[in-house]
Design a protein around this motif. Structure first.
Motif, PDB file in Angstrom:
ATOM      1  N   GLY A  16       0.815  -1.208   0.000  1.00 29.13           N
ATOM      2  CA  GLY A  16       0.000   0.000   0.000  1.00 29.13           C
ATOM      3  C   GLY A  16       0.849   1.259   0.000  1.00 29.13           C
ATOM      4  N   ILE A  17       1.907   1.263   0.813  1.00 23.92           N
ATOM      5  CA  ILE A  17       2.803   2.417   0.861  1.00 23.92           C
ATOM      6  C   ILE A  17       3.495   2.612  -0.486  1.00 23.92           C
ATOM      7  N   LEU A  18       3.949   1.526  -1.102  1.00 23.77           N
ATOM      8  CA  LEU A  18       4.601   1.639  -2.410  1.00 23.77           C
ATOM      9  C   LEU A  18       3.639   2.178  -3.465  1.00 23.77           C
ATOM     10  N   SER A  19       2.385   1.790  -3.393  1.00 24.93           N
ATOM     11  CA  SER A  19       1.393   2.302  -4.344  1.00 24.93           C
ATOM     12  C   SER A  19       1.188   3.802  -4.163  1.00 24.93           C
ATOM     13  N   ILE A  20       1.107   4.245  -2.916  1.00 23.33           N
ATOM     14  CA  ILE A  20       0.936   5.675  -2.644  1.00 23.33           C
ATOM     15  C   ILE A  20       2.159   6.460  -3.098  1.00 23.33           C
ATOM     16  N   VAL A  21       3.349   5.934  -2.837  1.00 22.27           N
ATOM     17  CA  VAL A  21       4.583   6.612  -3.268  1.00 22.27           C
ATOM     18  C   VAL A  21       4.641   6.702  -4.785  1.00 22.27           C
ATOM     19  N   LEU A  22       4.224   5.653  -5.477  1.00 22.34           N
ATOM     20  CA  LEU A  22       4.206   5.675  -6.943  1.00 22.34           C
ATOM     21  C   LEU A  22       3.260   6.756  -7.455  1.00 22.34           C
ATOM     22  N   ILE A  23       2.085   6.874  -6.852  1.00 18.00           N
ATOM     23  CA  ILE A  23       1.136   7.910  -7.271  1.00 18.00           C
ATOM     24  C   ILE A  23       1.701   9.300  -7.015  1.00 18.00           C
ATOM     25  N   ILE A  24       2.314   9.501  -5.854  1.00 16.14           N
ATOM     26  CA  ILE A  24       2.903  10.810  -5.531  1.00 16.14           C
ATOM     27  C   ILE A  24       4.025  11.143  -6.510  1.00 16.14           C
ATOM     28  N   ASP A  25       4.853  10.160  -6.862  1.00 24.88           N
ATOM     29  CA  ASP A  25       5.945  10.415  -7.800  1.00 24.88           C
ATOM     30  C   ASP A  25       5.432  10.739  -9.198  1.00 24.88           C
ATOM     31  N   ILE A  26       4.372  10.081  -9.625  1.00 24.46           N
ATOM     32  CA  ILE A  26       3.784  10.396 -10.935  1.00 24.46           C
ATOM     33  C   ILE A  26       3.226  11.818 -10.927  1.00 24.46           C
ATOM     34  N   VAL A  27       2.601  12.215  -9.819  1.00 22.21           N
ATOM     35  CA  VAL A  27       2.088  13.584  -9.704  1.00 22.21           C
ATOM     36  C   VAL A  27       3.235  14.587  -9.747  1.00 22.21           C
TER      37      VAL A  27
END
Length: 76
Positions: A16-27
């Motif tokens: 879950g944390i990796l998914s959130i970090v991926l979304i933040i990095d794409i943003v």
């Protein structure tokens, strides 16, 4: 008393944390591209708000990393 999670629950939290970090990095990448596009187009008011939002994204990522370190420390 510290809360201890079984391994499968920890892996779910990590994913879950990796998914959130991926979304933040794409943003953040989108923000960089949009900021450069508008700045090179002549709008000089965009870089400061973009910098502030990018710093907020960095703080979110650092907070998630800190949580992950705390989660790993409770394993012992």
């Amino acid at each position: 008393m510290k809360q201890r999670f079984p391994r499968h629950q920890k892996m779910t939290i990590v994913h879950g944390i990796l998914s959130i970090v991926l979304i933040i990095d794409i943003v953040q990448l989108w923000l960089l591209i949009a900021t450069m596009n508008s700045y090179l187009g002549g709008d000089s008011g965009v870089p400061l708000p973009a910098l502030i939002f990018s710093c907020i994204c960095l703080l979110l990522n650092l907070g998630l990393l800190r949580f992950l370190y705390k989660l790993d420390r409770t394993a012992n």
